[in-house]
Write an enzyme that holds these catalytic residues in place. Sequence first.
Site, PDB file in Angstrom:
ATOM      1  N   HIS A  66       0.806  -1.228   0.000  1.00  0.00           N
ATOM      2  CA  HIS A  66       0.000   0.000   0.000  1.00  0.00           C
ATOM      3  C   HIS A  66       0.831   1.267   0.000  1.00  0.00           C
ATOM      4  O   HIS A  66       0.288   2.359  -0.128  1.00  0.00           O
ATOM      5  CB  HIS A  66      -0.969   0.027   1.196  1.00  0.00           C
ATOM      6  CG  HIS A  66      -0.298   0.294   2.518  1.00  0.00           C
ATOM      7  ND1 HIS A  66       0.292  -0.690   3.256  1.00  0.00           N
ATOM      8  CD2 HIS A  66      -0.124   1.444   3.217  1.00  0.00           C
ATOM      9  CE1 HIS A  66       0.801  -0.175   4.374  1.00  0.00           C
ATOM     10  NE2 HIS A  66       0.565   1.128   4.370  1.00  0.00           N
TER      11      HIS A  66
HETATM   12  C1  UD1 Z   1      -1.777   5.724   5.633  1.00  0.00           C
HETATM   13  C2  UD1 Z   1      -0.499   6.189   6.315  1.00  0.00           C
HETATM   14  C3  UD1 Z   1       0.485   5.035   6.344  1.00  0.00           C
HETATM   15  C4  UD1 Z   1      -0.123   3.806   6.990  1.00  0.00           C
HETATM   16  C5  UD1 Z   1      -1.444   3.457   6.326  1.00  0.00           C
HETATM   17  C6  UD1 Z   1      -2.112   2.342   7.094  1.00  0.00           C
HETATM   18  C7  UD1 Z   1       0.116   8.577   6.012  1.00  0.00           C
HETATM   19  C8  UD1 Z   1       0.994   9.512   5.293  1.00  0.00           C
HETATM   20  N1  UD1 Z   1       0.123   7.291   5.561  1.00  0.00           N
HETATM   21  O1  UD1 Z   1      -1.439   5.368   4.307  1.00  0.00           O
HETATM   22  O2  UD1 Z   1       1.624   5.419   7.109  1.00  0.00           O
HETATM   23  O3  UD1 Z   1       0.779   2.730   6.830  1.00  0.00           O
HETATM   24  O4  UD1 Z   1      -2.302   4.608   6.342  1.00  0.00           O
HETATM   25  O5  UD1 Z   1      -2.981   1.623   6.288  1.00  0.00           O
HETATM   26  O6  UD1 Z   1      -0.546   8.971   6.944  1.00  0.00           O
HETATM   27  N2  UD1 Z   1      -8.739   5.370   0.771  1.00  0.00           N
HETATM   28  C9  UD1 Z   1      -9.968   4.794   0.590  1.00  0.00           C
HETATM   29  N3  UD1 Z   1     -10.713   4.503   1.710  1.00  0.00           N
HETATM   30  C10 UD1 Z   1     -10.281   4.766   2.970  1.00  0.00           C
HETATM   31  C11 UD1 Z   1      -9.021   5.354   3.131  1.00  0.00           C
HETATM   32  C12 UD1 Z   1      -8.255   5.644   2.018  1.00  0.00           C
HETATM   33  O7  UD1 Z   1     -10.397   4.553  -0.521  1.00  0.00           O
HETATM   34  O8  UD1 Z   1     -11.007   4.454   3.932  1.00  0.00           O
HETATM   35  C13 UD1 Z   1      -7.913   5.649  -0.437  1.00  0.00           C
HETATM   36  C14 UD1 Z   1      -8.022   7.092  -0.899  1.00  0.00           C
HETATM   37  O9  UD1 Z   1      -7.977   7.096  -2.288  1.00  0.00           O
HETATM   38  C15 UD1 Z   1      -6.740   7.714  -0.353  1.00  0.00           C
HETATM   39  C16 UD1 Z   1      -5.759   6.551  -0.407  1.00  0.00           C
HETATM   40  O10 UD1 Z   1      -6.542   5.400  -0.121  1.00  0.00           O
HETATM   41  O11 UD1 Z   1      -6.313   8.815  -1.093  1.00  0.00           O
HETATM   42  C17 UD1 Z   1      -4.632   6.649   0.572  1.00  0.00           C
HETATM   43  O12 UD1 Z   1      -5.126   6.847   1.918  1.00  0.00           O
HETATM   44  P1  UD1 Z   1      -4.226   7.634   3.005  1.00  0.00           P
HETATM   45  O13 UD1 Z   1      -4.859   7.535   4.332  1.00  0.00           O
HETATM   46  O14 UD1 Z   1      -3.893   8.986   2.510  1.00  0.00           O
HETATM   47  O15 UD1 Z   1      -2.861   6.842   2.977  1.00  0.00           O
HETATM   48  P2  UD1 Z   1      -2.549   5.297   3.191  1.00  0.00           P
HETATM   49  O16 UD1 Z   1      -1.832   4.779   1.983  1.00  0.00           O
HETATM   50  O17 UD1 Z   1      -3.759   4.588   3.652  1.00  0.00           O
HETATM   51  N1  UDP Z   2      -4.581  -5.798   8.276  1.00  0.00           N
HETATM   52  C1  UDP Z   2      -5.864  -6.314   8.272  1.00  0.00           C
HETATM   53  N2  UDP Z   2      -6.437  -6.610   7.065  1.00  0.00           N
HETATM   54  C2  UDP Z   2      -5.785  -6.434   5.886  1.00  0.00           C
HETATM   55  C3  UDP Z   2      -4.482  -5.914   5.907  1.00  0.00           C
HETATM   56  C4  UDP Z   2      -3.901  -5.592   7.117  1.00  0.00           C
HETATM   57  O1  UDP Z   2      -6.477  -6.500   9.331  1.00  0.00           O
HETATM   58  O2  UDP Z   2      -6.365  -6.735   4.843  1.00  0.00           O
HETATM   59  C5  UDP Z   2      -3.947  -5.478   9.577  1.00  0.00           C
HETATM   60  C6  UDP Z   2      -2.626  -6.183   9.803  1.00  0.00           C
HETATM   61  O3  UDP Z   2      -2.848  -7.474  10.342  1.00  0.00           O
HETATM   62  C7  UDP Z   2      -1.945  -5.211  10.763  1.00  0.00           C
HETATM   63  C8  UDP Z   2      -2.412  -3.860  10.275  1.00  0.00           C
HETATM   64  O4  UDP Z   2      -3.626  -4.093   9.559  1.00  0.00           O
HETATM   65  O5  UDP Z   2      -2.394  -5.420  12.086  1.00  0.00           O
HETATM   66  C9  UDP Z   2      -1.388  -3.231   9.361  1.00  0.00           C
HETATM   67  O6  UDP Z   2      -1.947  -2.121   8.726  1.00  0.00           O
HETATM   68  P1  UDP Z   2      -1.345  -1.495   7.400  1.00  0.00           P
HETATM   69  O7  UDP Z   2      -0.567  -2.501   6.654  1.00  0.00           O
HETATM   70  O8  UDP Z   2      -2.468  -0.834   6.695  1.00  0.00           O
HETATM   71  O9  UDP Z   2      -0.425  -0.303   7.946  1.00  0.00           O
HETATM   72  P2  UDP Z   2       1.049  -0.214   8.521  1.00  0.00           P
HETATM   73  O10 UDP Z   2       1.205  -1.216   9.608  1.00  0.00           O
HETATM   74  O11 UDP Z   2       1.995  -0.413   7.383  1.00  0.00           O
HETATM   75  O12 UDP Z   2       1.130   1.197   9.013  1.00  0.00           O
END
Ligand code: UD1
Ligand code: UDP
Length: 363
Positions: A206
């Site tokens: 992601h």
């Molecule tokens: C964010 C965090 C990252 C973390 C991740 C956990 C920042 C800079 N990044 O990344 O550190 O590892 O969350 O999962 O804060 N979107 C949806 N539905 C949602 C949320 C997001 O469709 O409920 C889509 C949107 O198009 C959005 C994109 O995902 O623009 C990215 O979401 P965003 O929260 O900005 O960053 P993550 O990649 O999720």
């Molecule tokens: N996770 C989940 N379902 C998924 C993918 C991840 O429950 O489909 C859980 C995973 O087990 C872990 C957390 O989400 O506990 C990790 O989140 P993510 O990878 O989005 O973010 P990061 O840890 O890189 O910030």
Amino acid sequence: MSVRSLAICYGTRPQVIKASVLIEASAARWPLVTVDTGQHYDYELNAVFYEQLGVPRPHHFLEVGSGRHAAQTAAVLTRAAEVFEGAQPWAVVVIGDTNSTLGCALAATQMRIPVVHVEAGLRSNDRAMAEEINRRVVDAIGDLLCAPSDAAAAELAREHQPGTIAMTGDIAHDVLRRNLALARAPRDNAAWPLAAGERYAIATLHRAELTGNADALAAIVQALRALPLPVVLPAHPRVRDALVARGLESGGNLHIVTPLGYFEMIGTIRDATIVITDSGGVQREAYWLGVPCITVRTRTEWHETVALGANTLVAPATAGSTLGAAVERRLADGGTWDRGAYGNGDASVRITDAIATLERALG
Ligand code: UD1
Ligand code: UDP
């Protein structure tokens, strides 16, 4: 119980998961003000974790949604400040390194409210990642820095951070230990795309650095499709959208599915032959569950997983040509490793003890 309230802030999938244990441990000691920023809002990235992990409804839901870094962080900052203005918490707890973490910490510190940073002291030294900047800023302004490992605590000391450092262990370990008995095996998941008992790799991708790089993403998908075992990829919306936009949906050995709930995810990692990921949380869950992991990043802030032999880094830029061989090596090696690098799974108690010490010190 103290009469002054403690604010606990979170907003993304892993933060809701971690907040589950932090809220429970804190609720016995302080009246709480819980704040969900709404950075993640889809059912699969938010509500499912409230339901499964019994997280109480937040007192404040900021509904910041998606956006570019500046707009998202500014919305968190402004709306969190309004909440703190009204609730007057004596301290604000933030978790990790997201834009929600940064916005809430900045709002608190500008109002001279002490900041507690959970997951302090992690460094990937990759300043191209927004998360690396966020965590360094929050460590610089935090009053209490809760480090998940000895190395993270040592890093904070080496940097001469002004906040108090506490080595607490990792709350993600608490959540895993508490819920492992509830893990759901893939065979119990009606949407599982493979035959029961079939070996598989679980993959999650992601990171913006990967999903925003069309060539690297296409090469990695190609490499995943060519692996000698099926790959199941529960797709975060960011990678789902990138794959759809480039016509890279399922094919060959790659099965793209919707994001899993926590119970399904930990059961799926536990039963996997290998994990391929760019997630911080999934790297550690593979480490604790004894499943070999390949992390598609040039660096990780979870150094111990690599040093102990649980995790192998594969650079995204060359993963197209190197992932296959790296997977083969890991499958041949298997391996066992020391699983104690991030504490014993009692981090939520140690964090709340450290917060209570901070409260006494502040008088
Ligand atoms: C964010 C965090 C990252 C973390 C991740 C956990 C920042 C800079 N990044 O990344 O550190 O590892 O969350 O999962 O804060 N979107 C949806 N539905 C949602 C949320 C997001 O469709 O409920 C889509 C949107 O198009 C959005 C994109 O995902 O623009 C990215 O979401 P965003 O929260 O900005 O960053 P993550 O990649 O999720
Ligand atoms: N996770 C989940 N379902 C998924 C993918 C991840 O429950 O489909 C859980 C995973 O087990 C872990 C957390 O989400 O506990 C990790 O989140 P993510 O990878 O989005 O973010 P990061 O840890 O890189 O910030």
